[in-house]
Motif scaffolding. Structure first.
Motif, short mmCIF file in Angstrom:
data_model
loop_
_atom_site.label_atom_id
_atom_site.label_comp_id
_atom_site.label_asym_id
_atom_site.label_seq_id
_atom_site.Cartn_x
_atom_site.Cartn_y
_atom_site.Cartn_z
N LEU A 80 15.42 39.10 55.41
CA LEU A 80 14.11 39.22 54.77
C LEU A 80 13.59 40.64 54.91
O LEU A 80 13.89 41.33 55.89
N PHE A 81 12.83 41.07 53.90
CA PHE A 81 12.14 42.36 53.96
C PHE A 81 10.66 42.07 53.70
O PHE A 81 10.29 41.64 52.61
N LEU A 82 9.87 42.25 54.75
CA LEU A 82 8.47 41.84 54.66
C LEU A 82 7.58 43.00 54.28
O LEU A 82 7.75 44.12 54.78
N THR A 83 6.64 42.71 53.37
CA THR A 83 5.65 43.72 53.01
C THR A 83 4.30 43.28 53.55
O THR A 83 4.05 42.08 53.62
N PRO A 84 3.39 44.17 53.91
CA PRO A 84 3.58 45.62 53.96
C PRO A 84 4.76 46.02 54.86
O PRO A 84 5.05 45.36 55.86
N ILE A 85 5.35 47.14 54.49
CA ILE A 85 6.59 47.59 55.11
C ILE A 85 6.40 48.03 56.55
O ILE A 85 5.41 48.67 56.89
N ARG A 86 7.37 47.65 57.39
CA ARG A 86 7.45 48.26 58.73
C ARG A 86 8.83 48.88 58.86
O ARG A 86 9.85 48.22 58.67
N ALA A 87 8.83 50.15 59.20
CA ALA A 87 10.10 50.90 59.23
C ALA A 87 11.10 50.27 60.19
O ALA A 87 12.29 50.14 59.88
N ASP A 88 10.62 49.85 61.36
CA ASP A 88 11.56 49.33 62.36
C ASP A 88 12.27 48.08 61.86
O ASP A 88 13.43 47.83 62.18
N GLU A 89 11.57 47.27 61.07
CA GLU A 89 12.19 46.05 60.56
C GLU A 89 13.29 46.38 59.54
O GLU A 89 14.36 45.76 59.55
N LEU A 90 13.01 47.33 58.66
CA LEU A 90 14.03 47.71 57.69
C LEU A 90 15.25 48.29 58.42
O LEU A 90 16.41 47.97 58.09
N ILE A 91 14.98 49.11 59.42
CA ILE A 91 16.08 49.72 60.19
C ILE A 91 16.90 48.64 60.89
O ILE A 91 18.13 48.64 60.84
N ASP A 92 16.21 47.68 61.52
CA ASP A 92 16.91 46.57 62.19
C ASP A 92 17.83 45.85 61.21
O ASP A 92 18.98 45.56 61.51
N THR A 93 17.28 45.56 60.04
CA THR A 93 18.04 44.78 59.05
C THR A 93 19.27 45.56 58.59
O THR A 93 20.38 45.01 58.52
N LEU A 94 19.09 46.84 58.29
CA LEU A 94 20.23 47.63 57.79
C LEU A 94 21.26 47.85 58.89
O LEU A 94 22.47 47.83 58.63
N LEU A 95 20.80 48.04 60.13
CA LEU A 95 21.76 48.17 61.25
C LEU A 95 22.55 46.88 61.39
O LEU A 95 23.76 46.89 61.63
N SER A 96 21.85 45.79 61.24
CA SER A 96 22.50 44.50 61.37
C SER A 96 23.55 44.31 60.29
O SER A 96 24.69 43.93 60.55
N ILE A 97 23.19 44.60 59.04
CA ILE A 97 24.14 44.47 57.93
C ILE A 97 25.31 45.44 58.12
O ILE A 97 26.47 45.07 57.94
N GLY A 98 25.00 46.65 58.52
CA GLY A 98 26.06 47.65 58.75
C GLY A 98 27.03 47.21 59.81
O GLY A 98 28.24 47.36 59.69
N GLY A 99 26.50 46.60 60.88
CA GLY A 99 27.35 46.15 61.99
C GLY A 99 28.28 45.04 61.57
O GLY A 99 29.46 45.05 61.88
#
Lengths: 227, 180
Positions: A80-99
């Motif tokens: 999930l990507f929740l708005t309003p945006i929080r940078a740490d959440e987007l980073i967590d999600t992309l790190l997770s997908i990347g891993g």
């Protein structure tokens, strides 16, 4: 290094938000510029309003992860990507997908899973007030680093915990708990619980019964006390 | 008397009876019979369930149950899991398809695994290194689980204690912050 590609196919994100995402991808030390925003073609991850629909500009493969855009407070399945945006959440999600992708491609190529992150080289960000939970049991290599890691991992294998809650539960130093969470995040096996639907606990005895059980069984089998 | 309950499950020969015996105060009560199933290299097999007891404190008893190994007795699982505080799944890595064995238990206890802590012990892993522990973790992830997976020799009390330790850590986490 091949960059991972992120597409935006969500109509609910406005230009300032898209620009903010672009800035996060470029400046986050945790992401190490591994992700790049693209507006067409084959992508590794795609921000969507509806996971079932795919705009013509993008080509999604089986390995494309769809990240559903939701308003904060709404829930949904998968990433999930929740708005309003929080940078740490987007980073967590992309790190997770990347891993996950890194582990998957290494395994397909028959390569051992090397390059375990060390605390020195990870720049993963752990938010003090966010709660985290394991997505996958960690590798033996990671757990072998500190005796306490196996039990810490068990603590967040079913429950979401913030760093402060881990400290409260275990009596360990905040730094120990944060370092452990950082390693898990760098390995891509930690999820941020905000926005996730957490299954209710059913058919369990009252909490005070379980707390007594924990005390008794620790005494009886001389299990390690946290403190 | 306050009573708590833990359940041990797993394939025939995975070591449920042995694990319970290692920590039980009393000799394990087993409903074992001579094994006529040529698929399994053991003299006896559990057809009902195993039962052991541990006195945790005055007026406080831990009851340990082991399910029958053969899946034709799987109707017993739902009876035995009722009111259990935790589940230990023991897998024998020398069997032909240990991941399929794990699937059997993940599916058999699917609804209970949403509610109670669980730990996976993989036996004979040193002699049979495939699947690896990472393979088990990947397999569990496909089912949406991040359960602890550890190599065990259930004849060793330390290994059984570690299984308990990881169950207790989960129980403690949920007891401290209910409803997370």
């Amino acid at each position: 290094m091949t960059k991972k590609l992120l597409g935006i196919a969500s109509r609910s994100l406005r230009l300032p938000e898209i620009n903010l995402i672009q800035t996060i991808l470029r400046t986050s030390s945790a992401l190490k510029e591994e992700w790049q925003l693209v507006d067409r073609g084959s992508v590794d991850a795609l921000l969507v309003d509806d996971p079932g629909a795919l705009p013509a500009a993008y080509q999604a493969s089986q390995s494309t992860e769809k990240i559903t855009v939701k308003r904060r407070g709404e829930s949904g399945d998968g990433y999930l990507f929740l708005t309003p945006i929080r940078a740490d959440e987007l980073i967590d999600t992309l790190l997770s997908i990347g891993g996950v992708k890194q582990r998957s491609s290494a395994r397909q190529a028959g390569q051992p899973l090397v390059d375990q992150p060390s605390l020195a080289d990870t720049t993963a960000e752990i938010n003090a007030i966010s709660r985290y939970k394991l997505k996958r049991w960690p590798s033996n290599d990671l757990l072998a680093r500190e005796k306490i890691y196996r039990r810490l991992a068990a603590t967040i294998s079913r429950s979401c915990k913030s760093p402060d809650e881990l400290v409260q539960l275990t009596g360990l130093e905040l730094e120990v708990c944060r370092d452990f969470l950082k390693l898990l995040q760098a390995e891509g096996i930690l999820s941020n619980c905000e926005g996730q639907r957490v299954a209710p606990l059913e058919s369990v005895p009252a909490n005070d019964n379980r707390a007594s059980f924990v005390k008794y069984i620790r005494n009886r089998f001389k299990l390690s006390a946290w403190r | 008397m306050i009573e708590y309950k833990l359940l041990f499950t797993g394939t025939t020969g995975a070591g449920k009876t042995t694990a319970i015996n290692v920590i039980s105060d009393t000799p394990t009560i087993s409903t074992e019979v001579e094994n006529f199933d040529s698929a399994y290299d053991k003299e006896t097999t559990t057809v009902g369930f195993d039962f052991g007891e541990v006195m945790l404190a005055e007026e406080c008893m831990l009851r340990l149950y082991g399910t029958p190994g053969q899946d034709r007795f799987d109707f017993m699982w739902q009876i035995l899991i009722e009111d259990a505080l935790g589940l230990v799944i023991l897998i024998d890595n020398s069997r032909p398809d240990p991941l399929a064995d794990l699937t059997t238990y993940l599916e058999g206890f699917a609804s209970e695994l949403q509610a109670i802590p669980c730990v996976i012990g993989v036996g004979r892993q040193e002699q049979h290194q495939q699947p690896t522990l990472d393979d088990y973790c990947d397999h569990l992830e496909k089912f949406g689980h991040s359960l602890p997976v550890i190599p065990v020799d259930v004849r060793e009390v330390e290994d059984v204690r570690l299984l308990l330790e990881l169950l207790v850590a989960q129980i403690e986490a949920e007891a401290s912050f209910a409803g997370c």
